[in-house]
Design an enzyme around this catalytic site. Structure first.
Site, PDB file in Angstrom:
ATOM      1  N   GLU A  59      14.785   1.503  -9.306  1.00  0.00           N
ATOM      2  CA  GLU A  59      14.948   2.421 -10.443  1.00  0.00           C
ATOM      3  C   GLU A  59      13.579   2.744 -11.044  1.00  0.00           C
ATOM      4  OE1 GLU A  59      15.993   4.791 -11.831  1.00  0.00           O
ATOM      5  OE2 GLU A  59      17.847   4.269 -12.871  1.00  0.00           O
ATOM      6  N   ARG A  94      22.036  -4.704  -8.021  1.00  0.00           N
ATOM      7  CA  ARG A  94      23.154  -3.763  -8.209  1.00  0.00           C
ATOM      8  C   ARG A  94      23.250  -2.755  -7.058  1.00  0.00           C
ATOM      9  NH1 ARG A  94      19.084  -2.990 -12.100  1.00  0.00           N
ATOM     10  NH2 ARG A  94      18.436  -0.863 -12.630  1.00  0.00           N
ATOM     11  N   HIS A 135      24.319   3.123  -7.489  1.00  0.00           N
ATOM     12  CA  HIS A 135      25.101   1.875  -7.560  1.00  0.00           C
ATOM     13  C   HIS A 135      26.256   2.006  -8.566  1.00  0.00           C
ATOM     14  CE1 HIS A 135      23.501   0.972 -11.532  1.00  0.00           C
ATOM     15  NE2 HIS A 135      22.335   1.444 -11.077  1.00  0.00           N
ATOM     16  N   HIS A 170      19.415   4.243  -7.360  1.00  0.00           N
ATOM     17  CA  HIS A 170      19.569   4.256  -8.823  1.00  0.00           C
ATOM     18  C   HIS A 170      19.568   5.683  -9.373  1.00  0.00           C
ATOM     19  CE1 HIS A 170      18.818  -0.073  -8.779  1.00  0.00           C
ATOM     20  NE2 HIS A 170      18.117   0.236  -7.706  1.00  0.00           N
TER      21      HIS A 170
HETATM   22  O1  LIG Z   1      17.699   2.178 -15.865  1.00  0.00           O
HETATM   23  C1  LIG Z   1      18.714   2.545 -16.468  1.00  0.00           C
HETATM   24  O2  LIG Z   1      18.950   2.237 -17.660  1.00  0.00           O
HETATM   25  C2  LIG Z   1      19.722   3.398 -15.765  1.00  0.00           C
HETATM   26  O3  LIG Z   1      19.837   3.019 -14.455  1.00  0.00           O
HETATM   27  C3  LIG Z   1      19.373   4.858 -15.796  1.00  0.00           C
HETATM   28  O4  LIG Z   1      19.159   5.147 -17.087  1.00  0.00           O
HETATM   29  P1  LIG Z   1      19.049   6.627 -17.705  1.00  0.00           P
HETATM   30  O5  LIG Z   1      20.336   7.339 -17.449  1.00  0.00           O
HETATM   31  O6  LIG Z   1      18.800   6.323 -19.149  1.00  0.00           O
HETATM   32  O7  LIG Z   1      17.855   7.263 -17.053  1.00  0.00           O
END
Ligand SMILES: O=C(O)[C@H](O)COP(=O)(O)O
Length: 236
Positions: A119, A63, A14, A189
């Site tokens: 995610e 998102r 996203h 994600h």
């Molecule tokens: O969930 C989150 O904060 C982001 O989508 C991915 O986070 P990361 O790059 O810290 O894994």
């Protein structure tokens, strides 16, 4: 139906969300895109408009859904004849059939939503600023939580846990469309897609920490009738 040999699998993380911009752990918190994220999704729509999308898959989170909808806006040849329609889960006890309709069944681009594409659950870290957390507990620990395959962040999912839901979903729900020659868009994600890419690219566990996905950049795989990847392009 498209020529089988030309089935495309388009994966897109996203566009930027307000919490991406604030450098906060988001996980399952349902944060929308910000204006940068919407622009990224519009740019992605331009990049993929040559592919007539037959079916989409996305997570339950806004998102990713917003990104899907924006990505389809430039798919104009198809959208003139076909409407994107978000398909809700008829097995969910809270679903009352309010999204049913009779006509135009063949005229839609179905968008299936599933929590299996959500995610990685970031547990107790959700809402915290990543840089501040690194100052508090140390950079190495935060890097482990974010990028190792098997380490779980406190109260949350490891990438391995995430892969245990994303890969079966990919195999059961998405791959059959590709084998049948359809062009498929998957908007999800950073970590849910990292786990799918790890599977598609046959990455070793040790290669996973180095795999980073930018927001709003489409990755286009060409998939043959056996479901094998024959090409991969990153549309930066
Ligand atoms: O969930 C989150 O904060 C982001 O989508 C991915 O986070 P990361 O790059 O810290 O894994």
């Amino acid at each position: 139906m498209n020529d089988r040999k030309k089935a495309k699998l388009i994966l897109i993380r996203h566009g930027q969300s307000t919490w991406n911009a604030d450098n906060r752990f988001s996980g399952w918190v349902d944060i929308p895109l910000n204006s940068t994220g919407r622009r990224e999704a519009m740019e992605a729509a331009q990049k993929i408009k040559e592919y007539a999308i037959d079916v989409c898959f996305t997570s339950m989170l806004m998102r990713a859904k917003e990104t899907t909808a924006i990505c389809l806006t430039e798919n104009s040849d198809r959208c003139e004849k076909k409407s994107p329609v978000f398909k809700h889960d008829a097995d969910n006890p809270n679903w009352h059939g309010w999204d049913k309709y009779d006509g135009y069944i063949k005229e839609e681009i179905p968008i299936y939503t599933s929590p299996d594409l959500d995610e990685r659950y970031y547990g107790d870290l959700q809402g915290y600023n990543k840089a501040e957390m690194a100052e508090e507990v140390g950079k190495e620990i935060v890097h482990q939580w974010r990028r190792s395959f098997s380490t779980r962040p406190p109260g949350g999912e490891s990438l391995e846990d995430t892969a245990a839901r994303t890969i079966p979903y990919f195999q059961k729900q998405i791959l059959p469309y590709l084998k049948d020659g359809n062009n498929v868009l998957v908007s999800a994600h950073g970590n849910s897609l990292r786990s799918i890419i790890m599977h598609l690219d046959n990455l070793e566990e040790s290669e996973v920490p180095g795999l980073e996905l930018a927001t709003g950049i489409p990755i286009v795989y060409t998939v043959n009738e056996e479901g094998k990847i024959v090409d991969k392009q990153i549309l930066e």
